[in-house]
Design a protein around this motif. Structure first.
Motif, mmCIF file in Angstrom:
data_model
loop_
_atom_site.group_PDB
_atom_site.id
_atom_site.type_symbol
_atom_site.label_atom_id
_atom_site.label_comp_id
_atom_site.label_asym_id
_atom_site.label_seq_id
_atom_site.Cartn_x
_atom_site.Cartn_y
_atom_site.Cartn_z
ATOM 1 N N GLU A 177 0.830 -1.255 0.057
ATOM 2 C CA GLU A 177 -0.097 -0.063 -0.148
ATOM 3 C C GLU A 177 0.795 1.406 0.076
ATOM 4 O O GLU A 177 0.560 2.073 -0.520
ATOM 5 N N THR A 178 1.777 1.246 0.666
ATOM 6 C CA THR A 178 2.624 2.434 0.837
ATOM 7 C C THR A 178 4.276 2.058 0.876
ATOM 8 O O THR A 178 4.641 1.453 1.759
ATOM 9 N N LEU A 179 4.857 2.459 -0.089
ATOM 10 C CA LEU A 179 6.375 1.952 -0.340
ATOM 11 C C LEU A 179 7.226 3.260 -0.781
ATOM 12 O O LEU A 179 6.707 4.005 -1.503
ATOM 13 N N ALA A 180 8.326 3.290 -0.372
ATOM 14 C CA ALA A 180 9.259 4.460 -0.807
ATOM 15 C C ALA A 180 9.475 3.928 -2.320
ATOM 16 O O ALA A 180 9.372 3.035 -2.745
ATOM 17 N N PRO A 181 9.633 5.126 -3.122
ATOM 18 C CA PRO A 181 10.115 5.130 -4.501
ATOM 19 C C PRO A 181 10.785 3.910 -4.919
ATOM 20 O O PRO A 181 10.545 3.117 -5.989
ATOM 21 N N ASP A 182 11.856 3.583 -4.208
ATOM 22 C CA ASP A 182 12.829 2.760 -4.808
ATOM 23 C C ASP A 182 12.796 1.354 -3.955
ATOM 24 O O ASP A 182 13.545 0.544 -4.289
ATOM 25 N N ASP A 183 11.678 1.249 -3.251
ATOM 26 C CA ASP A 183 11.526 0.013 -2.578
ATOM 27 C C ASP A 183 10.724 -1.165 -3.201
ATOM 28 O O ASP A 183 9.621 -0.450 -4.018
ATOM 29 N N PHE A 184 10.789 -2.021 -2.927
ATOM 30 C CA PHE A 184 9.788 -3.255 -3.410
ATOM 31 C C PHE A 184 9.795 -4.523 -2.321
ATOM 32 O O PHE A 184 10.765 -4.531 -1.740
ATOM 33 N N ILE A 185 8.799 -5.389 -2.966
ATOM 34 C CA ILE A 185 8.747 -6.629 -2.148
ATOM 35 C C ILE A 185 9.930 -7.544 -2.794
ATOM 36 O O ILE A 185 9.998 -8.030 -4.055
ATOM 37 N N GLU A 186 10.904 -8.368 -1.977
ATOM 38 C CA GLU A 186 11.766 -9.178 -2.499
ATOM 39 C C GLU A 186 11.305 -10.609 -2.323
ATOM 40 O O GLU A 186 11.409 -11.429 -3.068
ATOM 41 N N THR A 187 10.483 -10.945 -1.118
ATOM 42 C CA THR A 187 10.284 -12.207 -0.691
ATOM 43 C C THR A 187 8.614 -11.899 -0.158
ATOM 44 O O THR A 187 8.469 -11.288 0.610
ATOM 45 N N LEU A 188 7.787 -12.902 -0.798
ATOM 46 C CA LEU A 188 6.474 -12.984 -0.285
ATOM 47 C C LEU A 188 6.248 -14.355 -0.258
ATOM 48 O O LEU A 188 6.277 -15.396 -0.751
ATOM 49 N N ASP A 189 5.785 -14.695 1.147
ATOM 50 C CA ASP A 189 5.330 -16.111 1.698
ATOM 51 C C ASP A 189 3.653 -15.922 1.886
ATOM 52 O O ASP A 189 3.291 -15.051 2.627
ATOM 53 N N LEU A 190 3.209 -16.787 1.549
ATOM 54 C CA LEU A 190 1.541 -17.033 1.678
ATOM 55 C C LEU A 190 1.215 -18.485 2.249
ATOM 56 O O LEU A 190 1.591 -19.381 2.028
ATOM 57 N N LEU A 215 12.283 -5.762 -11.328
ATOM 58 C CA LEU A 215 11.508 -5.664 -12.443
ATOM 59 C C LEU A 215 10.129 -5.988 -12.341
ATOM 60 O O LEU A 215 9.317 -5.940 -13.323
ATOM 61 N N THR A 216 9.648 -6.399 -11.178
ATOM 62 C CA THR A 216 8.290 -6.859 -10.901
ATOM 63 C C THR A 216 7.470 -5.754 -10.390
ATOM 64 O O THR A 216 6.265 -5.634 -10.086
ATOM 65 N N GLY A 217 8.127 -4.245 -10.429
ATOM 66 C CA GLY A 217 7.702 -3.226 -9.799
ATOM 67 C C GLY A 217 7.483 -3.148 -8.465
ATOM 68 O O GLY A 217 8.369 -3.832 -7.476
ATOM 69 N N ARG A 218 6.539 -2.653 -7.840
ATOM 70 C CA ARG A 218 6.116 -2.756 -6.263
ATOM 71 C C ARG A 218 5.916 -4.046 -5.776
ATOM 72 O O ARG A 218 6.121 -4.425 -4.641
ATOM 73 N N GLY A 219 5.409 -4.882 -6.589
ATOM 74 C CA GLY A 219 5.453 -6.361 -6.007
ATOM 75 C C GLY A 219 3.949 -6.790 -5.946
ATOM 76 O O GLY A 219 3.471 -7.759 -5.085
ATOM 77 N N GLU A 220 2.727 -6.525 -6.778
ATOM 78 C CA GLU A 220 1.525 -6.653 -6.834
ATOM 79 C C GLU A 220 1.248 -8.158 -7.361
ATOM 80 O O GLU A 220 1.833 -8.466 -8.337
ATOM 81 N N ILE A 221 0.744 -9.101 -6.495
ATOM 82 C CA ILE A 221 0.618 -10.543 -7.252
ATOM 83 C C ILE A 221 -0.866 -11.098 -6.934
ATOM 84 O O ILE A 221 -1.433 -10.360 -5.848
ATOM 85 N N ALA A 222 -1.241 -11.835 -7.709
ATOM 86 C CA ALA A 222 -2.634 -12.435 -7.868
ATOM 87 C C ALA A 222 -2.614 -13.763 -8.261
ATOM 88 O O ALA A 222 -1.814 -14.074 -8.963
ATOM 89 N N THR A 223 -3.359 -14.732 -7.321
ATOM 90 C CA THR A 223 -3.194 -16.333 -7.732
ATOM 91 C C THR A 223 -4.736 -16.875 -7.245
ATOM 92 O O THR A 223 -5.548 -15.922 -6.788
ATOM 93 N N ARG A 224 -4.554 -18.082 -7.167
ATOM 94 C CA ARG A 224 -5.902 -18.892 -6.435
ATOM 95 C C ARG A 224 -5.427 -19.725 -5.758
ATOM 96 O O ARG A 224 -4.479 -20.617 -6.140
ATOM 97 N N ILE A 225 -5.948 -19.996 -4.531
ATOM 98 C CA ILE A 225 -5.539 -21.022 -3.674
ATOM 99 C C ILE A 225 -6.625 -22.168 -3.236
ATOM 100 O O ILE A 225 -8.081 -21.630 -3.430
#
Length: 262
Positions: free
Chosen positions: A71-84, A102-112
Motif C-alpha cells: 500500500e505504501t512504499l518508498a519509490p525505490d523499495d519493493f517486495i523481495e520475498t513473499l510467503d503465503l 523488474l516486478t515493480g512494487r510487487g502486486e501479485i494475484a493467484t488462486r488457492i
C-alpha cells in the motif's frame, strides 16, 4: 455489573465493526504459525502497509482468489520475498515468491485451496529490510482440499498461456497474466470412483527477461488447480519474457513472449 459488561461488549463490537473483520479478528494470527514466524525472523513486522484481498465468504474452497499488494512504499523499495500461508490446511505454506525490481512494487494475484474457514496470512520482506504482515479471515462453505475431481487433463496437461500488454510504457509496470493447465494433485484427493489420486504438482515458476530473473515462485499443495499468476513487469527495454513451469516429476513447460517498450 451486568450493565457494565453489556456496555463493554457493545463498545468492543463497535470497534470491530469500524476497523473491519480482517483487522479486528485476524491480527496476530501470524505469531501462532511456525512457518510465518520463521518468515518474519528477528524483524519487528508491521501489520500495516500490505493489502491482502481475499473474499470474506467463498462457496468454493477449491479455488479462492487472492490479491496481495503493497500500500505504501518508498519509490525505490519493493517486495523481495513473499510467503503465503493457509494455517488450517494440511500443508499451510501455499507459495513462496522471490521478486525483483523488474516486478515493480510487487502486486501479485493467484488462486488457492482452503480446507476450512481460517485466517490467510501473507508475509512480505522488502528490499529495504522491512517486514510487512497481512491477515484476512475467510469463511469457507465447501472444503477445497479433499473434494472429488472429475476434470480430464489428457489433452490439455501442461498447456501454458501468457498475456502481456501490446506495448509497455518506459518506466511503468505492465500486467502479465499466465496460467498452466494442471490438476495440482495433492495426494489427498479422490477421483469420481473414490480412488486416491497420486500426488502430482507444479512446484515452480521461473520468469526471466532476456536472461535476467524477473521472479521465482515455489508452489505447494494448497495452490488451486490450473495454477494462475498475475504479476507486473517493468522492462527497461524491449526483449523476450520467458516462463518455465516445473513439475515435481521434473517435466517442464515453457512459453516465451515478445516484450515491446515504446
Amino acid at each position: 455489573m451486568r450493565r457494565r459488561s453489556l456496555l463493554m461488549v457493545t463498545a468492543v463490537s463497535a470497534v470491530a465493526w469500524a476497523i473491519g473483520p480482517e483487522r479486528a479478528c485476524a491480527r496476530g494470527a501470524w505469531s501462532r504459525l511456525e512457518g510465518a514466524r520463521a518468515a518474519v525472523g528477528d524483524a519487528t513486522p508491521s501489520l500495516d502497509g500490505l493489502a491482502l484481498d481475499v473474499p470474506l465468504l467463498s462457496e468454493n474452497g477449491a479455488s479462492v482468489p487472492v490479491l496481495i499488494r503493497p500500500e505504501t512504499l518508498a519509490p525505490d523499495d519493493f517486495i523481495e520475498t513473499l510467503d503465503l500461508f493457509a494455517p488450517s490446511n494440511p500443508y499451510p505454506l501455499v507459495a513462496t515468491l522471490r521478486l525483483t525490481a523488474l516486478t515493480g512494487r510487487g502486486e501479485i494475484a493467484t488462486r488457492i485451496r482452503l480446507n476450512e474457514s481460517q485466517t490467510v496470512i501473507a508475509v512480505a520482506r522488502l528490499a529495504s529490510g522491512a517486514v510487512l504482515v497481512a491477515e484476512r479471515d475467510v469463511r469457507i462453505t465447501a472444503s477445497g482440499c479433499l473434494m472429488v475431481i472429475d476434470a480430464d487433463y489428457s489433452e490439455s496437461l501442461l498447456e501454458t498461456r501468457v498475456r502481456v500488454p501490446k506495448i509497455f510504457t518506459p518506466g511503468k509496470p505492465g500486467e502479465v497474466l499466465t496460467i498452466i493447465s494442471h490438476p495440482q494433485e495433492t495426494g489427498l484427493r479422490k477421483d469420481a470412483s473414490g480412488r486416491v489420486l497420486p500426488k502430482r504438482l507444479v512446484e515452480r515458476l521461473d520468469a526471466t527477461l532476456d536472461g535476467h530473473r524477473v521472479l521465482t515462485v515455489e508452489f505447494h499443495r494448497s495452490l488451486a488447480a490450473n495454477p494462475y499468476l498475475r504479476f507486473f513487469l517493468t522492462p527497461p527495454a524491449s526483449g523476450t519474457l520467458a516462463l518455465r513451469w516445473t513439475e515435481d516429476t521434473g517435466t517442464t513447460a515453457e512459453k516465451s513472449v515478445a516484450i515491446l517498450v515504446s
